[in-house]
Write a protein that holds these residues in place. Structure first.
Motif, PDB file in Angstrom:
ATOM      1  N   GLN A 156       0.832  -1.203   0.000  1.00  0.00           N
ATOM      2  CA  GLN A 156       0.000   0.000   0.000  1.00  0.00           C
ATOM      3  C   GLN A 156       0.867   1.253   0.000  1.00  0.00           C
ATOM      4  O   GLN A 156       2.077   1.182   0.178  1.00  0.00           O
ATOM      5  CB  GLN A 156      -0.937   0.006   1.202  1.00  0.00           C
ATOM      6  N   GLY A 157       0.236   2.373  -0.233  1.00  0.00           N
ATOM      7  CA  GLY A 157       0.926   3.657  -0.197  1.00  0.00           C
ATOM      8  C   GLY A 157       1.967   3.817  -1.296  1.00  0.00           C
ATOM      9  O   GLY A 157       1.784   3.382  -2.430  1.00  0.00           O
ATOM     10  N   ILE A 158       3.085   4.443  -0.941  1.00  0.00           N
ATOM     11  CA  ILE A 158       4.154   4.705  -1.901  1.00  0.00           C
ATOM     12  C   ILE A 158       4.717   3.401  -2.455  1.00  0.00           C
ATOM     13  O   ILE A 158       4.996   3.293  -3.647  1.00  0.00           O
ATOM     14  CB  ILE A 158       5.274   5.546  -1.248  1.00  0.00           C
ATOM     15  N   ARG A 171       3.215   0.557  -2.969  1.00  0.00           N
ATOM     16  CA  ARG A 171       2.303   0.004  -3.975  1.00  0.00           C
ATOM     17  C   ARG A 171       2.403   0.772  -5.291  1.00  0.00           C
ATOM     18  O   ARG A 171       2.366   0.185  -6.366  1.00  0.00           O
ATOM     19  CB  ARG A 171       0.872   0.014  -3.457  1.00  0.00           C
ATOM     20  N   GLN A 172       2.526   2.079  -5.211  1.00  0.00           N
ATOM     21  CA  GLN A 172       2.673   2.886  -6.421  1.00  0.00           C
ATOM     22  C   GLN A 172       3.970   2.543  -7.154  1.00  0.00           C
ATOM     23  O   GLN A 172       4.000   2.496  -8.385  1.00  0.00           O
ATOM     24  CB  GLN A 172       2.626   4.376  -6.084  1.00  0.00           C
TER      25      GLN A 172
END
Length: 63
Positions: free
Chosen positions: A19-21, A23-24
């Motif tokens: 998740q978050g950075i 995941r990006q």
């Protein structure tokens, strides 16, 4: 900012990729053709990420 570098065929390891950075970053490298390995303590989120992946080369495993 745009980089003119391709990660196609490269291997990338991202910790905290559920998740978050993280995941990006997983999605960005994957979209650029990299074989992405990621780990996260949240097994359910890793499984969701794996299902969203567009190619069979991406997988998730939680530790």
């Amino acid at each position: 900012m745009s980089l003119n570098y391709s990660f196609a065929g490269k291997r990338v390891l991202i910790t905290g990729g559920a998740q978050g950075i993280g995941r990006q970053l997983v999605q960005r490298f994957h979209d650029d053709g990299a074989l992405v390995f990621t780990m996260d303590k949240n097994a359910d989120m890793i499984e969701q990420l794996r299902k969203v992946a567009k190619r069979d080369s991406s997988c998730g495993r939680s530790f």
